[in-house]
Design a protein around this motif. Structure first.
Motif, PDB file in Angstrom:
ATOM      1  N   TRP A   5      -1.922 -16.490   1.059  1.00 42.69           N
ATOM      2  CA  TRP A   5      -0.552 -16.456   0.552  1.00 42.69           C
ATOM      3  C   TRP A   5      -0.166 -15.075   0.028  1.00 42.69           C
ATOM      4  O   TRP A   5       0.971 -14.645   0.177  1.00 42.69           O
ATOM      5  N   VAL A   6      -1.106 -14.360  -0.556  1.00 39.60           N
ATOM      6  CA  VAL A   6      -0.797 -12.993  -1.003  1.00 39.60           C
ATOM      7  C   VAL A   6      -0.594 -12.079   0.203  1.00 39.60           C
ATOM      8  O   VAL A   6       0.378 -11.313   0.260  1.00 39.60           O
ATOM      9  N   SER A   7      -1.483 -12.155   1.174  1.00 42.13           N
ATOM     10  CA  SER A   7      -1.305 -11.331   2.367  1.00 42.13           C
ATOM     11  C   SER A   7      -0.083 -11.782   3.160  1.00 42.13           C
ATOM     12  O   SER A   7       0.607 -10.966   3.776  1.00 42.13           O
ATOM     13  N   VAL A  54       6.711  -7.069   6.651  1.00 42.13           N
ATOM     14  CA  VAL A  54       6.310  -6.241   7.791  1.00 42.13           C
ATOM     15  C   VAL A  54       6.715  -6.896   9.106  1.00 42.13           C
ATOM     16  O   VAL A  54       7.335  -6.264   9.967  1.00 42.13           O
ATOM     17  N   TYR A  55       6.392  -8.171   9.272  1.00 46.20           N
ATOM     18  CA  TYR A  55       6.717  -8.856  10.522  1.00 46.20           C
ATOM     19  C   TYR A  55       8.208  -9.137  10.647  1.00 46.20           C
ATOM     20  O   TYR A  55       8.745  -9.161  11.753  1.00 46.20           O
ATOM     21  N   TYR A  61      13.145  -7.829  13.569  1.00 46.38           N
ATOM     22  CA  TYR A  61      14.486  -7.255  13.592  1.00 46.38           C
ATOM     23  C   TYR A  61      14.526  -6.009  14.479  1.00 46.38           C
ATOM     24  O   TYR A  61      15.420  -5.850  15.297  1.00 46.38           O
ATOM     25  N   GLY A  62      13.548  -5.142  14.316  1.00 44.73           N
ATOM     26  CA  GLY A  62      13.513  -3.903  15.088  1.00 44.73           C
ATOM     27  C   GLY A  62      13.350  -4.135  16.581  1.00 44.73           C
ATOM     28  O   GLY A  62      13.966  -3.443  17.390  1.00 44.73           O
ATOM     29  N   VAL A  63      12.558  -5.131  16.948  1.00 44.91           N
ATOM     30  CA  VAL A  63      12.325  -5.393  18.364  1.00 44.91           C
ATOM     31  C   VAL A  63      13.537  -6.067  19.004  1.00 44.91           C
ATOM     32  O   VAL A  63      13.968  -5.675  20.082  1.00 44.91           O
ATOM     33  N   PRO A  75       7.246   0.221   9.898  1.00 47.13           N
ATOM     34  CA  PRO A  75       6.357  -0.454   8.926  1.00 47.13           C
ATOM     35  C   PRO A  75       5.207  -1.186   9.599  1.00 47.13           C
ATOM     36  O   PRO A  75       4.078  -1.145   9.114  1.00 47.13           O
ATOM     37  N   TYR A  76       5.491  -1.838  10.726  1.00 44.28           N
ATOM     38  CA  TYR A  76       4.419  -2.528  11.440  1.00 44.28           C
ATOM     39  C   TYR A  76       3.387  -1.529  11.959  1.00 44.28           C
ATOM     40  O   TYR A  76       2.180  -1.767  11.842  1.00 44.28           O
ATOM     41  N   LEU A  77       3.830  -0.435  12.541  1.00 45.16           N
ATOM     42  CA  LEU A  77       2.895   0.549  13.089  1.00 45.16           C
ATOM     43  C   LEU A  77       1.996   1.126  11.997  1.00 45.16           C
ATOM     44  O   LEU A  77       0.788   1.281  12.194  1.00 45.16           O
TER      45      LEU A  77
END
Length: 190
Positions: A58-60, A67-68, A73-75, A85-87
């Motif tokens: 849950w923390v991760s 990030v996802y 949104y970016g994709v 952020p993902y990279l």
């Protein structure tokens, strides 16, 4: 590699993956959805395990939502800045996963007691009313399976990173291919 001085060809073979058969845009969308579904699956799985796994997941998961979400949104909106952020996260994550794999291998070679705890927490093993020989056999099989799964997971995550990285460069090349030359009508000064 920016495309300058020439027209942008989105059907260029460098923008295709999976043996140059599928455009990177489609694969990047699939990868981002798979990662989001993996996050949801991990959170559901964690509820059935120990409090250590629940807390970790849950923390991760709270961090991964940002990030996802940014990646999705970016994709789908084709905005390269939202893939960064993902990279950055994925590059760090790959290093950490490599270290975890090495630690797991060294731990399995030298001591079985930490592996018993990991097998109980993550694998759902119950070692009560078992002999030492049975426990050692279970821990060995769990260790081999986990090492193989971690190695496969690292390879898949590296491929996901490569797809998103190539998608980022696709968007960058597309963005930099437009050459806007300033005509005399648009000059600010004389």
């Amino acid at each position: 590699m920016a495309v300058t001085g020439s027209t942008f060809d989105q059907n260029n073979s460098k923008y295709h993956v999976l043996c140059k058969k599928v455009h990177v845009r489609l694969v990047a969308r699939a990868v981002s959805v798979i990662l989001a579904l993996g996050l949801i699956t991990n959170l559901i799985y964690s509820v059935t395990r120990s409090m250590t796994v629940v807390f970790y997941s849950w923390v991760s998961g709270a961090f991964a939502v940002g990030v996802y979400g940014s990646l999705l949104y970016g994709v789908f909106k084709e905005k390269k800045m939202f893939t960064l952020p993902y990279l950055m996260f994925q590059a760090t994550f790959m290093i950490i996963l490599g270290i975890v794999l090495l630690i797991f291998i060294f731990t399995s070679a030298f001591s079985s007691s930490p592996l018993e705890t990991i097998a109980e927490d993550f694998g759902g093993y119950d070692f009560t009313n078992r002999t030492n020989a049975q426990i050692n056999a279970d821990v060995r099989s769990f260790s081999v399976i986990m090492i193989l799964l971690l190695a496969i997971f690292i390879v898949v995550q590296l491929w996901f990173f490569e797809v998103i990285y190539r998608f980022y460069h696709f968007l960058k090349d597309r963005e930099t291919s437009f050459n806007f030359h300033m005509d005399t009508d648009f000059r600010i000064g004389d």
